[in-house]
Structure formats: structure tokens, C-alpha cells
Write an enzyme that holds these catalytic residues in place. Structure first.
Site, PDB file in Angstrom:
ATOM      1  N   CYS A 232       0.835  -1.203   0.000  1.00  0.00           N
ATOM      2  CA  CYS A 232       0.000   0.000   0.000  1.00  0.00           C
ATOM      3  C   CYS A 232       0.871   1.254   0.000  1.00  0.00           C
ATOM      4  O   CYS A 232       0.390   2.341   0.343  1.00  0.00           O
ATOM      5  CB  CYS A 232      -0.901   0.025   1.230  1.00  0.00           C
ATOM      6  SG  CYS A 232      -2.201  -1.203   1.218  1.00  0.00           S
ATOM      7  N   ASP A 258      -2.385  -2.120  -3.653  1.00  0.00           N
ATOM      8  CA  ASP A 258      -3.151  -0.879  -3.801  1.00  0.00           C
ATOM      9  C   ASP A 258      -2.434   0.098  -4.717  1.00  0.00           C
ATOM     10  O   ASP A 258      -3.004   1.116  -5.102  1.00  0.00           O
ATOM     11  CB  ASP A 258      -3.354  -0.240  -2.426  1.00  0.00           C
ATOM     12  CG  ASP A 258      -4.296   0.957  -2.464  1.00  0.00           C
ATOM     13  OD1 ASP A 258      -5.363   0.834  -3.086  1.00  0.00           O
ATOM     14  OD2 ASP A 258      -3.962   1.999  -1.878  1.00  0.00           O
ATOM     15  N   GLU A 263       0.289   4.099 -12.989  1.00  0.00           N
ATOM     16  CA  GLU A 263      -1.061   4.453 -12.553  1.00  0.00           C
ATOM     17  C   GLU A 263      -1.604   5.612 -13.378  1.00  0.00           C
ATOM     18  O   GLU A 263      -0.837   6.509 -13.739  1.00  0.00           O
ATOM     19  CB  GLU A 263      -1.056   4.813 -11.059  1.00  0.00           C
ATOM     20  CG  GLU A 263      -0.716   3.635 -10.160  1.00  0.00           C
ATOM     21  CD  GLU A 263      -0.852   3.966  -8.680  1.00  0.00           C
ATOM     22  OE1 GLU A 263      -1.283   5.092  -8.337  1.00  0.00           O
ATOM     23  OE2 GLU A 263      -0.529   3.105  -7.846  1.00  0.00           O
ATOM     24  N   HIS A 281      -5.546   2.339  -5.623  1.00  0.00           N
ATOM     25  CA  HIS A 281      -4.861   3.352  -4.801  1.00  0.00           C
ATOM     26  C   HIS A 281      -5.856   3.992  -3.821  1.00  0.00           C
ATOM     27  O   HIS A 281      -6.050   5.210  -3.796  1.00  0.00           O
ATOM     28  CB  HIS A 281      -4.214   4.421  -5.672  1.00  0.00           C
ATOM     29  CG  HIS A 281      -3.011   5.050  -5.016  1.00  0.00           C
ATOM     30  ND1 HIS A 281      -1.876   5.387  -5.692  1.00  0.00           N
ATOM     31  CD2 HIS A 281      -2.774   5.390  -3.717  1.00  0.00           C
ATOM     32  CE1 HIS A 281      -0.992   5.923  -4.866  1.00  0.00           C
ATOM     33  NE2 HIS A 281      -1.521   5.931  -3.655  1.00  0.00           N
TER      34      HIS A 281
END
Length: 531
Positions: A232, A258, A263, A281
Site C-alpha cells: 500500500c 493498492d 497508474e 490506490h
């Protein structure tokens, strides 16, 4: 005329109201951040820009921001802001470094449970009318060993939550002192030991040159069969293709992610694997965290625009406007002293002492000490500033002390940093000359006068003839130009040091060749922010 602030991402209405209540003209356009051309067109009209993660503040945007004085990021990550470009333009970049900590830690724990019990896949199966009890055989959390990579603010919260779940926690963090580890109830170990012993591994470190790809095929080979991995923190800490292969083979039993290398993540080697749980995320995505960081960034920006107060700045010390001109070169020196030791030190830091001699003792030493700690910790924690550095040092159990004294030598004033680690004690001193430029004047008790450049090489060696020629030969062959060169020694034929200011980065292979010579004890490439 009232300052103008543009809010280009979705901050809460309460945060927007804070600006209005403080007398700031606020323009709330929460979808503007996705429209790069429109943002470029209007950014020059504002004194402040409040953002989350959707707005990308590129160098092009910054160049167009003729009136912009401050950028406030509601959250910890500032990778969507070109900080060097903002610094060059004189724009302060603020963040809210601790507002998301509990929320992110809880998400890591949630993913750990989801992976252990295969909850998402079981939910899909059950809602499809199946009843596959035998298919979804999980494992208990209780009694398992959790390996925490990075035991700072978020990592320490995860550790204490895991202990509450009756897990045994082992932690790898170069800045975690034995005393702090005892306080948290975790066992401090090296990285290979963590890999060998952990049933679950969770990461809570920034993405830096030292942490990039920290989990790859070689690291996975050192882990237990059936380990489960949670991330994460940041994409890029794990080589996703290597992990995917290990998940397919069964070496790794499951993973919860996550964050991803790219991204928004529309594709990944991890997607489609039954033993993987993925979220977009969401680490900071709780109502409480979103509200907290929004309110915090609004208050910080308003305080700066109306009062000149600087809080949680990434690229500027927290100092008053009155003392800034005199303090600025010493802040830069303090940061460089810390950066030198931080980059040169591999083992855990236990104690830090800063000596302020002469005129430096009369300055705002709190700001200077914060700059020292920021430089020191930055080698391991990229998202650190002068406000968060003392907190991070305290969390890691680092003992810190200041000493002030009257002028004692030839300089009107200087700063000496002494750092004690598990293995050794390092000391470096510096001053600011009349030209306003910082200089290193002593390393390991050896006097010198070294100009500080962006790229430097530091060596320790035996004081024997031929060393200068050796440096020149190796660097010349590699095409590395030496701009400045300082030598020092304790006694003739004893221990010696060299500090080279070079024109560009030095490849590790060049340093390896230098280290291979018998009289060279160590050689390290260093980088400093000289802007």
C-alpha cells in the site's frame, strides 16, 4: 487585494470555506485538474494552487504561473508536482505528511485479511449462486510473522495493529533504533532475515533509488514458500512481473496491491490472477482522511498567503520572514551536512549531535537542526521536510542533542554534525564563507576546504603516493571530469580522505574499480541540492 487560490481537485466544501473565512478569494473548480490546457491557460491568475493527485503540476504549468506563490497538496505524495521547477521559480510546495497515516495503515491490514481469506473471490463466487466452501481455504493471521519493511509513521501503526492481532512482527528499517523497536514491540532484523522469516510482508517506504524493486525474483527466492505480500506504499517497490511468476508457481501464496508501477493501472501482470487482491490506490480514501488533509492544507496555505508562515514545506524551511535572509545559507549548509552523512551511512542511526559554534549559536538553531535531520533522513525517506524530519527521527528512536558555544576557532562560526550508528561514529563540519556559499571544513577530524557541488565522490584511503594519479586515471578513462578536488589526512602515511566535485553522475562500475585497489578503503557517490 486579497490573495487568489485555485482549487483544481475535489477538496471538501469545509476546506473551501476556510479560505473564504480567512478573506481569500477562492475559485473552486474540482474537475479542472484533468484539463491540462485549461489549467495552463488560467494558472497565471492565482497566488495559490490547492490540489490532490489528479492535477499534474508540470514544469510547463509552473512556467505559466507568473503569480503563483504556493502549491498545497492535500496528502503526503508530491510526485505530481515538479518540485525542482517550483523551487527554481520560488514557489513553495506544501503537503500534509501525516493526515493519511491511520487510513493507509488500516488499508494494509484490510488487504492482509482479504488475501489470507480470499474474500473478494469468495464474494464473487457466492453472489453467483455457487457454494464453494472447499475452494476457499484460508489461513489464520494469529500467530503468524509479519515482516514490515519501513517502520516509520505508517509502518509503526501497522506493526502495533498486527501485534494487537497476536502476530509476531519483524521490521527492517535502517533508521529504527533498538530502543524504538522495543517500545513498539517489534523485532528489528536485516532485510534477508525478514524475507526468510515472514509469513506476510507489508511495505511502508517511499520509492527511492534504494527501495526501487526491493522485491524482485532474487528477493522472492529468499522468502518462505507460501508467503503473502502486501503493498500500500508505492508502485515500483515490487517487480510486478517477477511477483506474478511467483504467484503462478505457488512460491507466493497471495498478494494484495493498492499501488502499481504505472497508474492509473489499466493493465498489470498481477491482473487476472486468482490469488491477488487489487484496489485502485485507495490507501487514503476514507471520509476522515480526505477531510483531515483538506482542512490542513487550506489552513497552511492561508497562513502562508496572509502571514508568511511556512508549515510542512517540501522545498523551504519553516522560518519567519524576518530571519530568512540571514538564515538561508546556514539552512542550506545544515541540510548538506545531514545529506553527506545520510548518504555515507548504511547502518542504523542511534544518536545525532549538532554543535553550533560562534555566530551559528545565535541563529534559529531549531530550524537549522530540522534542516540537518531532513538532509540526514532524506537518503532513506524521500518525502521528508524540515517539519516532518524531527518527528520521523523521534519515531525511529534517534537521540538528538544540540550544543551551543562561543567562537572557538579561526571561523566566526561553524556547524559540526556527529552521528553515532551501530557500527561507527561519523563527524563532519561546515561553515558559510563571505560569498554566502556553504563549505565543508572538516571530515572525520581531518581539516579541508571543500566547495560543495551537485555531484561529488567521497573516498577514504591510506595516505600513500600515487593515489591522486590513480583517481585521475580511473576517472579520466571513464570520461568523468573533476571540477574541484580536496585532500586531507590525519598524519603522514596514515588515514586520508578525498572529496571530488565532478561534473556529472559517476557510474557504480567506476567506483567499483576504484574500490578494488588495496589502498582504497571506501568510495561513495554523493548528490547535493545546490539550487
Amino acid at each position: 487585494m486579497a490573495p487568489r487560490v485555485l482549487v483544481s481537485d475535489a477538496l471538501s466544501e469545509t476546506a473551501v470555506q476556510i479560505f473564504k473565512d480567512r478573506g481569500i478569494d477562492v475559485d473552486f473548480q474540482p474537475k479542472l485538474g484533468k484539463d491540462k490546457e485549461k489549467l495552463l491557460e488560467i494558472i497565471g491568475n492565482y497566488d495559490g494552487l490547492a490540489i490532490r493527485s489528479a492535477t499534474k503540476v508540470t514544469e510547463k504549468i509552473i512556467e505559466a504561473a507568473g503569480n503563483l506563490k504556493v502549491i498545497g497538496r492535500a496528502g503526503i505524495g508530491v510526485d505530481n508536482v515538479d518540485i525542482p521547477a517550483a523551487s527554481r521559480k520560488g514557489i513553495i510546495v506544501m503537503n500534509t505528511p501525516f493526515g493519511n497515516s491511520i487510513t493507509t495503515a488500516e488499508h494494509a491490514i484490510a488487504l492482509m485479511f482479504a488475501v489470507a481469506r480470499q474474500l473478494p473471490a469468495a464474494d464473487v463466487s457466492t453472489q453467483a449462486g455457487k457454494w464453494e466452501k472447499n475452494r476457499f481455504m484460508g489461513v489464520e493471521i494469529t500467530g503468524k510473522t509479519l515482516g514490515v519493511i519501513g517502520c516509520g509513521n505508517i509502518g509503526s501503526i501497522v506493526a502495533t495493529r498486527a501485534i494487537g492481532l497476536k502476530m509476531h512482527v519483524v521490521a527492517f528499517d535502517p533508521f529504527l533504533s533498538p530502543e524504538r523497536a522495543d517500545q513498539l514491540g517489534v523485532e528489528k532484523v536485516d532485510l534477508d532475515t525478514l524475507f526468510a522469516r515472514a509469513d506476510f510482508i507489508t511495505m511502508h517506504v517511499p520509492l527511492t533509488d534504494k527501495t526501487r524493486n526491493i522485491i524482485n525474483a532474487a528477493a522472492i527466492a529468499k522468502m518462505k514458500d507460501g508467503v503473502r505480500i502486501i503493498n500500500c506504499a508505492r508502485g515500483g517497490l515490487v517487480v510486478e512481473a517477477d511477483l506474478a511468476e511467483a504467484l503462478k508457481s505457488g512460491k507466493v501464496a497471495g498478494a494484495g496491491f493498492d499501488v502499481f508501477e504505472t497508474e492509473p493501472a489499466t493493465e498489470s501482470p498481477l491482473f487476472g490472477l486468482e490469488n491477488v487482491v487489487c484496489t485502485p490506490h485507495l490507501g487514503a480514501s476514507t471520509t476522515e482522511a480526505q477531510e483531515n488533509v483538506a482542512l490542513q492544507v487550506a489552513e497552511q496555505m492561508a497562513d502562508y498567503l496572509l502571514k508568511g508562515a511556512v508549515t510542512n514545506a517540501i522545498n523551504m524551511p519553516s522560518i519567519s520572514a524576518e530571519e530568512a535572509p540571514r538564515l538561508k545559507p546556514f539552512v542550506k549548509l545544515a541540510d548538506m551536512l545531514g545529506a553527506f552523512v545520510g548518504q555515507a551511512t548504511e547502518s542504523s542511526i542511534q544518536e545525532v549531535e549538532v554543535l553550533y559554534d560562534g555566530v551559528t549559536a545565535e541563529l534559529n538553531t531549531k530550524a537549522l537542526s530540522s534542516a540537518v535531520l531532513a538532509g540526514l533522513i532524506r537518503a532513506q525517506v524521500a518525502d521528508v521536510n524540515m517539519v516532518s524530519a524531527p518527528i520521523m527521527a523521534k519515531e525511529r528512536g534517534i537521540l538528538f542533542s544540540e550544543v551551543k558555544r562561543d567562537k572557538s576557532g579561526i571561523f566566526d562560526g561553524y556547524i559540526r554534525l556527529t552521528v553515532k550508528t551501530e557500527n561507527q561514529t561519523r563527524s563532519i563540519a561546515g561553515t558559510v564563507f563571505s560569498d554566502g556559499k556553504p563549505r565543508f571544513i572538516q571530515i572525520k577530524g581531518i581539516n579541508l576546504d571543500a566547495e560543495i557541488g551537485r555531484h561529488m565522490v567521497y573516498t577514504t584511503n591510506e595516505d600513500k603516493p600515487g593515489f591522486i594519479g590513480l583517481l585521475g586515471t580511473i576517472f579520466g578513462k571513464a570520461g568523468v571530469n573533476i571540477a574541484n578536488f580536496q585532500l586531507g589526512r590525519d598524519v603522514a602515511g596514515g588515514n586520508a580522505i578525498a572529496l571530488l566535485y565532478v561534473d556529472g553522475p559517476v557510474d557504480e562500475s567506476v567506483l567499483d574499480e576504484l574500490r578494488s585497489h588495496p589502498q582504497v578503503q571506501s568510495a561513495k557517490a554523493l548528490q547535493f541540492n545546490v539550487d
